[in-house]
Design an enzyme around this catalytic site. Sequence first.
Site, PDB file in Angstrom:
ATOM      1  N   GLU A 177      -6.446  -7.736  -0.871  1.00  0.00           N
ATOM      2  CA  GLU A 177      -6.901  -7.895   0.512  1.00  0.00           C
ATOM      3  C   GLU A 177      -8.405  -7.657   0.531  1.00  0.00           C
ATOM      4  OE1 GLU A 177      -4.722  -5.435   3.268  1.00  0.00           O
ATOM      5  OE2 GLU A 177      -2.808  -5.882   2.311  1.00  0.00           O
ATOM      6  N   TRP A 198      -8.112  -1.975  14.617  1.00  0.00           N
ATOM      7  CA  TRP A 198      -6.853  -1.967  15.362  1.00  0.00           C
ATOM      8  C   TRP A 198      -7.205  -1.771  16.837  1.00  0.00           C
ATOM      9  CZ3 TRP A 198      -2.492   1.235  12.518  1.00  0.00           C
ATOM     10  CH2 TRP A 198      -2.121   0.547  11.350  1.00  0.00           C
ATOM     11  N   CYS A 225      12.496  15.465   5.281  1.00  0.00           N
ATOM     12  CA  CYS A 225      13.896  15.435   5.713  1.00  0.00           C
ATOM     13  C   CYS A 225      14.822  16.046   4.649  1.00  0.00           C
ATOM     14  CB  CYS A 225      14.311  14.001   6.011  1.00  0.00           C
ATOM     15  SG  CYS A 225      14.653  13.039   4.543  1.00  0.00           S
ATOM     16  N   GLU A 247       0.830  -1.213   0.000  1.00  0.00           N
ATOM     17  CA  GLU A 247       0.000   0.000   0.000  1.00  0.00           C
ATOM     18  C   GLU A 247       0.862   1.261   0.000  1.00  0.00           C
ATOM     19  OE1 GLU A 247      -2.688  -0.371   3.334  1.00  0.00           O
ATOM     20  OE2 GLU A 247      -4.108  -1.520   2.155  1.00  0.00           O
ATOM     21  N   CYS A 276       7.418  13.047   3.970  1.00  0.00           N
ATOM     22  CA  CYS A 276       8.680  13.127   4.699  1.00  0.00           C
ATOM     23  C   CYS A 276       9.387  14.421   4.285  1.00  0.00           C
ATOM     24  CB  CYS A 276       9.555  11.915   4.390  1.00  0.00           C
ATOM     25  SG  CYS A 276      11.195  12.050   5.142  1.00  0.00           S
ATOM     26  N   CYS A 299      14.857  14.302   1.225  1.00  0.00           N
ATOM     27  CA  CYS A 299      13.683  14.622   0.403  1.00  0.00           C
ATOM     28  C   CYS A 299      13.815  16.036  -0.164  1.00  0.00           C
ATOM     29  CB  CYS A 299      12.402  14.474   1.215  1.00  0.00           C
ATOM     30  SG  CYS A 299      11.979  12.741   1.488  1.00  0.00           S
TER      31      CYS A 299
END
Length: 671
Positions: free
Chosen positions: A313, A321, A156, A145, A154, A159
């Site tokens: 899936e 969860w 950082c 996924e 991100c 990136c």
Amino acid sequence: MNHLQFGVDYYPEHWNKNRWPVDLKMMKEMGLDVIRLAEFSWSALEPSDGQFTFDWLDEVLDLCEAYKIKVVLGTPTAAPPAWLIEQMPDIQPMASDGSRRYFGGRHHDCQSHPGYREKIIRYVTTFAKHFGKRECVIGWQVDNELGNSHGDLCYCEYCEKRFRQWLENKYENIDALNENWGTTFWSQGYQTFEEIHAPKKTASGHNPSQVLDWKIFHSDLINDFHALQANIIRSYSKDRFITHNCMGFSDIVSYYDLAKQLDFVSHDQYCEGYWKNYEETTVTEENHRQGIFPAAELDFIRSLKKDNFWIMEQQSSIAGWEIMGRTPRPGQIGLWSMQSVAHGADTIVYFRWRSCPMGTEQYWHGILPHSGKPGRAFYEIKALIQRVKPLMKEIKGSLPKPKVAIVYSYEQNYAMQIQPHHPDLHYVNHLMTFYNELHQNNVPVDFVSELEDWSQYSLVIAPFQYLMGQEQEQAYRKYVKNGGKLIVTMRTGVKMRNNLCLIDEELPGNLQDVLGVQVNEYDCLRKNDVAVTLNEQKGYGSKWADILTPTTAQTLATYRSEFYAGQAAITVNHYGKGDAYYVGTELDSTLMHHFLAPSLKELTNLPQTPAGVEITSRENDNCTYYFVLNHRDEAMTIDIPQNWTAYFEDQDSSKLAPYSYQIYFERKNHG
Ligand code: GAL
């Protein structure tokens, strides 16, 4: 593709190896032919730097070959191991406020990090060389996924560096960037690309053009990350497919681009009770229960390649969860599975084989409960497989044949996320106002990108065409000129593709002559819905009102409240051989119903059904197959056309049980 209809996601590393043959035997007896393996098992396959322990997976594959079960292998980059994080802590992605998102969950990786990429190249090369030619291995999934858990991207330094290169490629020189980002505002002009940073949390506000580029850059980065691995796999595991488990309308990565890298697309379908609270998601519970949003996601996935796909899936039991969704009602797993098939899935792989005793997903249940002893889910799925496998073999390759397409654009979505205009205006929800009405009338729908050939569709709905480029404008012009029916909605043509506002022209810009209207004023409705009348029908528009002044268009609906009462809310303009509609507000379901009603007859020949009962068809050269799906928790009676034949002899064509499906077919007359 291949000839497999059912499979399951299996995590043998979670279980004692004595259990493996028991599991595989049960799978085979159940009718499962394919399993997906290893997409989260990096630490079990490379427990320390450069030490590969593939033996256990070889044993699993030996068993698969003995039981004639095929395998899709995943690369494990969605869960880099602790030793790797210890070595390179700066792999952990940086949030927009400069904080890190740490090890302990998954997707704790920066996809730009050069050191991390080195480790991936070594892992994937070793892995693909070792397993790539095994008889049971038929295909691959890179990562898992992609885009999931990257909501905050991100930010950082790696990136940022790639972002600068990406910008240099796009704009070539800094003056062009300054112009396209409008950096004279708030003194943001740049002298060199080196001065540019990721759009981290600022003291106040952001430059919308910069953020749009950042989001597109990130989508490209993820595609590049996929290509890095896919290229290695293709060179060591020839003649095997590569697919990816996409997530419907998830928007971090452009699936249009990703699909080009794939042999076929896969999708993860969780219908009931996402683990999030509904308030956090984009759709209502009711929408889910009636199967509408899941249907839209399936249509979108099929549309990426205009071809059949896999479900990698498919929900097999309770999802959750920390908070759990409802347990699927008796029959519901079969219903959802057949909904996937109805919209074009040729293979259904269930998530997961057995509920896991440990980790974050203890309560994301599988076909088997924690005890490992078959229960309701197992027997329902087993019965389903026995019943529908022959049908699925027969219909393989057949597809729905929509005459209407809805334009879905990642960039429009991004632009709306950057400036939603109204607190509740949401791109996908706005598209869904059209999809809902079409779906409730059993109109098959494709989704299309902004720049493809739409000539096969008699109606193209292009909601929120906020960013407008020349090519796109010409595509719409050509489509209508040649006889197409086009619907656009509020905020069309407001900006250029660089997210700067259009100047020198009234809205909706260059499409004014095609649409035959001008938008000289608009109103963000906040909490006030505006009354609208369409052919005597009264309803409401919400969130936004473009106040339309027809130039050559005819007025179809009129605002009835606010200072602009009496002015046009919906118009239609005849242009060339076609018609172009402008809808100035987000219509409620009554107005949408009356607005689309005149077009529906030519868009579907499927019978009408009550809300919550869906009919979808797939066809090939010889036959059309009809799937009647009852998403309601009560029995429903519907009128089945005389010329449809029940596929299963025991089908009671007068009554659909709660959460059940029926299948009919009609041979085509070639004479
Ligand atoms: C999917 C994911 C699986 C598993 C499942 C349940 O999104 O691909 O790996 O996490 O959700 O949470």
